[in-house]
Design an enzyme around this catalytic site. Structure first.
Site, short mmCIF file in Angstrom:
data_model
loop_
_atom_site.label_atom_id
_atom_site.label_comp_id
_atom_site.label_asym_id
_atom_site.label_seq_id
_atom_site.Cartn_x
_atom_site.Cartn_y
_atom_site.Cartn_z
N GLU A 59 -28.48 -23.79 27.52
CA GLU A 59 -29.34 -22.62 27.56
C GLU A 59 -29.99 -22.43 26.19
OE1 GLU A 59 -28.00 -19.76 30.90
OE2 GLU A 59 -26.80 -19.29 29.14
N GLU B 284 -24.89 -14.99 24.32
CA GLU B 284 -24.77 -13.55 24.07
C GLU B 284 -23.40 -13.20 23.52
OE1 GLU B 284 -26.09 -12.41 27.96
OE2 GLU B 284 -28.13 -13.03 27.43
N SER C 119 -34.52 -18.31 31.91
CA SER C 119 -35.74 -17.96 32.65
C SER C 119 -36.00 -18.83 33.87
CB SER C 119 -36.96 -17.96 31.72
OG SER C 119 -36.81 -16.98 30.71
N GLY D 164 -29.79 -16.00 35.10
CA GLY D 164 -29.46 -14.62 34.73
C GLY D 164 -30.21 -13.63 35.61
N GLY D 165 -31.30 -13.08 35.09
CA GLY D 165 -32.06 -12.02 35.77
C GLY D 165 -32.33 -12.28 37.24
N HIS E 15 -21.12 -18.26 26.17
CA HIS E 15 -22.51 -17.85 26.38
C HIS E 15 -23.09 -17.38 25.04
CE1 HIS E 15 -26.04 -15.74 27.77
NE2 HIS E 15 -25.92 -16.41 28.91
N GLY F 84 -34.05 -14.78 29.17
CA GLY F 84 -34.63 -13.46 29.41
C GLY F 84 -36.02 -13.27 28.82
N ASN G 166 -25.41 -15.57 36.83
CA ASN G 166 -24.67 -14.80 35.83
C ASN G 166 -25.25 -13.39 35.81
OD1 ASN G 166 -23.53 -13.71 33.55
ND2 ASN G 166 -24.51 -15.12 32.08
N TRP G 167 -24.51 -12.46 36.36
CA TRP G 167 -25.01 -11.08 36.47
C TRP G 167 -24.96 -10.35 35.13
CZ3 TRP G 167 -22.78 -8.61 41.63
CH2 TRP G 167 -23.39 -9.23 42.73
N LYS G 168 -24.28 -10.93 34.16
CA LYS G 168 -24.12 -10.29 32.84
C LYS G 168 -23.56 -8.87 33.05
CE LYS G 168 -27.64 -13.36 31.09
NZ LYS G 168 -28.71 -13.63 30.15
P1 13P Z 1 -32.19 -15.46 32.35
O1 13P Z 1 -32.20 -16.29 33.61
O2 13P Z 1 -32.28 -14.00 32.61
O3 13P Z 1 -33.17 -15.98 31.34
O4 13P Z 1 -30.73 -15.65 31.70
C1 13P Z 1 -30.22 -16.93 31.54
C2 13P Z 1 -28.79 -16.82 31.16
O5 13P Z 1 -28.46 -16.41 30.06
C3 13P Z 1 -27.78 -17.21 32.16
O6 13P Z 1 -26.52 -17.31 31.60
#
Ligand code: 13P
Length: 254
Positions: free
Chosen positions: A169, A101, A214, A235-236, A99, A175, A12-14
């Site tokens: 999650e 967020e 993470s 994510g990251g 998600h 993150g 997920n590149w957000k």
């Molecule tokens: P991180 O891997 O950056 O913690 O993000 C997880 C995430 O929210 C994937 O949707």
């Protein structure tokens, strides 16, 4: 892992990635060779601006593409939103919904999330439905209660392993570099499996449950080996092809 379930790793590149980020997508597509693709499904979810070019670039490769959100309606006066049909029209196959967020930044309720999941099905997309407790809920010992409610209300009736993937999650792990212990992940994924099986019968037993929060090359093999962890939502670490591939590599020799 769950016997007989093909795992899936989704990046997920957000809100990250302009056109130059597509170099990473091309590297990723090249890295998912036939042997690896046999063991794990690999999906990348770029921002909507890159969706169509991403599917074009990954055509004829094993890499699949998803979006990060959709509106519940198919079209209309909803400035700035995109529909599941538009995502399908970009030739993507998956869409993340709910998600944390989006639940936080855009006030999306379980009810909204369920509507979006149904929109995905209507358009022929696989919905990746996110659930997870906040840090305060975790500290209060109410994680299971929150997850049960999210499964009851965000995952619509009729969900099957073919059209729905659950991503657990924990919000406090996103993150932050913090992750639950493998024992804690095992316990919570077993709980999610039980809830899904109660609500959806055999479909719930076969639905993929991803872990997210993470996940990195350094902790992936330990997390992905846990019972009922059928892949990861990353994510990251998904922004670098080498890192996402290293996570996927956990599956090559199992
Ligand atoms: P991180 O891997 O950056 O913690 O993000 C997880 C995430 O929210 C994937 O949707």
């Amino acid at each position: 892992m769950t016997p007989d379930i093909t795992p899936l790793v989704a990046g997920n590149w957000k809100m990250n990635g302009e056109r130059d980020q597509l170099d990473q997508l091309a590297l990723l597509a090249r890295g998912v060779d036939a042997d690896l693709a046999d063991k794990v499904d690999v999906v990348v979810c770029p921002p909507a601006t890159l969706l169509y070019v991403a599917t074009t670039l990954s055509e004829d490769t094993a890499l699949e593409v998803g979006a990060q959100d959709c509106h519940n309606e198919s079209k209309g006066a909803h400035t700035g939103d995109i529909s599941a049909e538009m995502i399908k029209d970009c030739m993507a196959e998956y869409c993340i919904v709910g998600h944390s967020e989006r639940r936080t930044d855009h006030g999306e309720s379980d009810y909204h999330v369920a509507g979006k999941a149904q929109a995905c099905w209507r358009a022929g997309l696989v919905a990746i439905i996110c659930i997870g407790e906040t840090e305060a809920e975790y500290d209060a010992g109410s994680a299971e209660q929150v997850l049960k409610r999210q499964i009851m209300q965000s995952v619509p009736e009729g969900a099957t392993e073919d059209d729905t993937i659950i991503a657990y999650e924990p919000v406090w792990a996103i993150g932050t570099g913090k992750t639950p212990s493998p024992e804690d992940i095992e316990e919570i994924h077993a709980f999610i499996r039980e809830e899904l099986a109660t609500k959806f019968g055999g479909h719930g037993e076969r639905m993929r449950i991803l872990y997210g929060g993470s996940v990195k090359p350094t902790n992936a093999s330990e997390i992905l080996a846990v019972n009922n962890v059928d892949g990861a939502l990353v994510g990251g670490a998904s922004l670098k092809a080498a890192d996402l591939l290293a996570i996927c590599e956990s599956y090559r020799h199992v």
